[in-house]
Enzyme design. Structure first.
Site, PDB file in Angstrom:
ATOM      1  N   TYR A 236       0.880  -1.163   0.000  1.00 21.36           N
ATOM      2  CA  TYR A 236       0.000   0.000   0.000  1.00 21.36           C
ATOM      3  C   TYR A 236       0.922   1.219   0.000  1.00 21.36           C
ATOM      4  O   TYR A 236       1.684   1.412   0.952  1.00 21.36           O
ATOM      5  CB  TYR A 236      -0.884   0.051   1.253  1.00 21.36           C
ATOM      6  CG  TYR A 236      -2.067  -0.875   1.254  1.00 21.36           C
ATOM      7  CD1 TYR A 236      -3.105  -0.706   0.342  1.00 21.36           C
ATOM      8  CD2 TYR A 236      -2.179  -1.900   2.189  1.00 21.36           C
ATOM      9  CE1 TYR A 236      -4.211  -1.545   0.356  1.00 21.36           C
ATOM     10  CE2 TYR A 236      -3.280  -2.744   2.215  1.00 21.36           C
ATOM     11  CZ  TYR A 236      -4.291  -2.558   1.293  1.00 21.36           C
ATOM     12  OH  TYR A 236      -5.385  -3.388   1.308  1.00 21.36           O
ATOM     13  N   ASP A 265      -7.288  -1.828  -5.356  1.00 19.57           N
ATOM     14  CA  ASP A 265      -8.747  -1.937  -5.273  1.00 19.57           C
ATOM     15  C   ASP A 265      -9.334  -1.253  -4.052  1.00 19.57           C
ATOM     16  O   ASP A 265     -10.550  -1.275  -3.848  1.00 19.57           O
ATOM     17  CB  ASP A 265      -9.197  -3.408  -5.316  1.00 19.57           C
ATOM     18  CG  ASP A 265      -8.425  -4.302  -4.363  1.00 19.57           C
ATOM     19  OD1 ASP A 265      -7.734  -3.763  -3.479  1.00 19.57           O
ATOM     20  OD2 ASP A 265      -8.502  -5.533  -4.517  1.00 19.57           O
ATOM     21  N   HIS A 363     -11.414  -6.711  -3.540  1.00 16.70           N
ATOM     22  CA  HIS A 363     -10.960  -6.572  -2.154  1.00 16.70           C
ATOM     23  C   HIS A 363     -11.856  -7.355  -1.197  1.00 16.70           C
ATOM     24  O   HIS A 363     -12.147  -6.921  -0.082  1.00 16.70           O
ATOM     25  CB  HIS A 363     -10.922  -5.094  -1.741  1.00 16.70           C
ATOM     26  CG  HIS A 363      -9.861  -4.781  -0.723  1.00 16.70           C
ATOM     27  ND1 HIS A 363      -8.533  -4.666  -1.041  1.00 16.70           N
ATOM     28  CD2 HIS A 363      -9.939  -4.555   0.616  1.00 16.70           C
ATOM     29  CE1 HIS A 363      -7.837  -4.373   0.044  1.00 16.70           C
ATOM     30  NE2 HIS A 363      -8.666  -4.316   1.069  1.00 16.70           N
TER      31      HIS A 363
END
Length: 493
Positions: A236, A265, A363
């Site tokens: 991330y 996502d 996700h």
């Protein structure tokens, strides 16, 4: 951090406000007053445990080294006598664990069995975080139910004595096409955490993707892995890019990690209501009073675990800027996770060979509710731009509960199939043996389905083995919109 000062429990309990906030972790007393404004999960989560022993809340969530990386040495101000720690226990409602013993793993026959056992073993907070999905859980539910709309086409008079699940992903040999998807905070399920999942994957020759928000460090997770075990690292991207760059530098030193999985996502967290209702702990009126009286103004944070984990994540990623930045900081293959339309799959394929694979995922139904299940995206690619399969590998996750689900995804063109909640629930149900049992069941069901289809190798599975007409009626039908992109591609060639 070192301090020999012994502090009385009653003295610790007095420091429960924003102007003087102490917490106890592993028997040591920390003054975290100055850290309140910058805590990624918000100040309220700390204030709910101000003046108390926060170890039970802290330990399953934070990897080794988190304290040292975020607090200055002078934050450690002393220790508490072990006999008086009980006085500092949080007032929150404790885990709703069943008093019943765990069932024999051999009695668990499918993924729903693991989920049921896990629901009785996990704390309320952990269950809410793992189980929750966005809004009305429509995408979460559809992720699985979509597979039930696809029918298999068994063949007879075919020698099915031999059947191999062996495959390759990014050129690495694997014994099964099932991998562990990146899931955060596995130690909420069991003390062995992500390392426990890794140990189970090693036995079955399966790949594991390590979450950016793992509850263990990547070094701890891969420490005991066999030399040929394959891992990926989920990224991330942080608003503070230097943090992401530092992590990429750490990952580069770990030979077991073979690729970077850039997750796209969930640029912002979805509204996971079950998770948000639990907040970080089950607050009591006494804790609420502490928060309200902690300085005369409301402080940010204190929502569910999902919201807290996304604090600091950069929502402004783009094809133009983010990929060049990432390529500067890693020479590992890049996998893009969270593709949900054929257009984005096609654009990703234009970036080959820098991008080696994509993961079709919504996700786990945790970001945008009513987003399409990965099966829809997989079939969209087949319909509008099948050349994507020739340029990059296509992986898929979300909703897998049966070996027949695995087979159907492979028939549609997926190279690998990920399981996320299955890994967490089986870990909660039985630790490492539980995850092994989960992989054993899925592998056996996959092999049985292939044999009944008359297929010996996973690479021989194809559209001739399924009937997906019922799903085709649900697909996007607005045209490919790829003419301009195809002209660009031809110009490059």
């Amino acid at each position: 951090m070192a301090s020999s000062r012994m502090i009385d429990a009653d003295e610790v309990a007095k420091h429960n406000k924003t102007d003087s906030c102490w917490v106890v972790l592993y028997g040591k007393v920390y003054d975290v007053t100055g850290f309140l404004p910058s805590h990624p999960g918000g100040a309220n989560i700390i204030l709910q445990l101000a003046g108390k022993d926060a170890t039970e809340e802290y330990d399953p969530i934070h990897p080794t080294g988190t304290l040292e990386g975020n607090l200055p040495p002078e934050a450690l101000i002393g220790t508490v006598d072990a006999k008086s720690l009980a006085k500092l226990a949080p007032e929150a409602v404790k885990p709703n664990k069943t008093s019943e013993g765990l069932p024999q793993l051999s009695s668990l026959l499918n993924m729903d069995d693991f989920e049921q056992v896990a629901s009785k073993q996990l704390t309320q907070k952990a269950w809410a975080y793992y189980f929750s999905g966005a809004d009305d859980l429509i995408s979460k539910s559809l992720n699985h139910s979509i597979y039930q709309s696809i029918l298999l086409r068994p063949r007879v008079f075919v020698d099915c004595k031999e059947c191999s699940l062996a495959t390759t992903m990014l050129g690495h040999k694997l014994d099964i096409p099932i991998y562990a998807s990146p899931t955060a905070m596995a130690r909420l399920a069991h003390p062995t955490g992500e390392a426990g999942i890794a140990a189970a994957c090693a036995k079955f020759g399966a790949m594991q993707m390590i979450s950016n928000n793992a509850s263990m460090t990547p070094e701890e997770i891969v420490k005991d892995a066999p030399a040929d075990q394959m891992f990926g690292w989920q990224l991330y991207v942080q608003i503070d890019r230097k943090k992401s760059e530092a992590m990429l530098a750490r990952i580069k030193k770990l030979k077991a990690i073979k690729f970077i999985c850039l997750t796209l996502d969930a640029p912002v967290p979805g509204k996971r209501e079950l998770d948000e209702r639990t907040k970080s702990i089950a607050a009591t009126p006494a804790i609420a009073d502490i928060v309200k009286s902690s300085g005369g103004h409301e402080l940010a944070g204190g929502s569910g675990l999902g919201q807290q984990l996304f604090a600091g994540t950069d929502p402004s990623l783009t094809w133009k800027d983010t990929l060049p930045w990432l390529l500067k900081h890693t020479d590992l293959p890049i996998v893009l996770k969270g593709i949900q339309t054929h257009e984005d799959a096609y654009i990703a394929s234009l970036h080959s060979p820098q991008i080696k694979a994509i993961i079709l995922s919504n996700h786990g139904g945790r970001a945008m509710d009513t987003a399409p299940p990965a099966v829809h995206t997989l079939m969209e690619i087949r319909k509008y731009c099948p050349e994507v399969f020739d340029r990059i590998e296509v992986w898929i996750d979300g909703g897998i509960k049966r070996g027949t689900d695995v087979v159907k995804a492979l028939c549609l063109g997926a190279k690998g199939v990920g399981v996320g909640r299955n890994a967490l629930f089986s870990l909660a149900a039985g630790g490492i043996p539980g995850v092994k049992r989960m992989l054993e069941i899925l592998s056996a069901e996959t092999r049985t389905a292939m044999r009944l289809l008359g297929v010996e190798r996973v690479e021989d599975l194809g559209m001739q083995h399924i009937n997906a007409r019922a799903v085709e009626q649900q697909l996007y039908d607005g045209g490919s919109g790829l003419d301009g992109l195809r002209r660009t591609m031809k110009a490059k060639i």
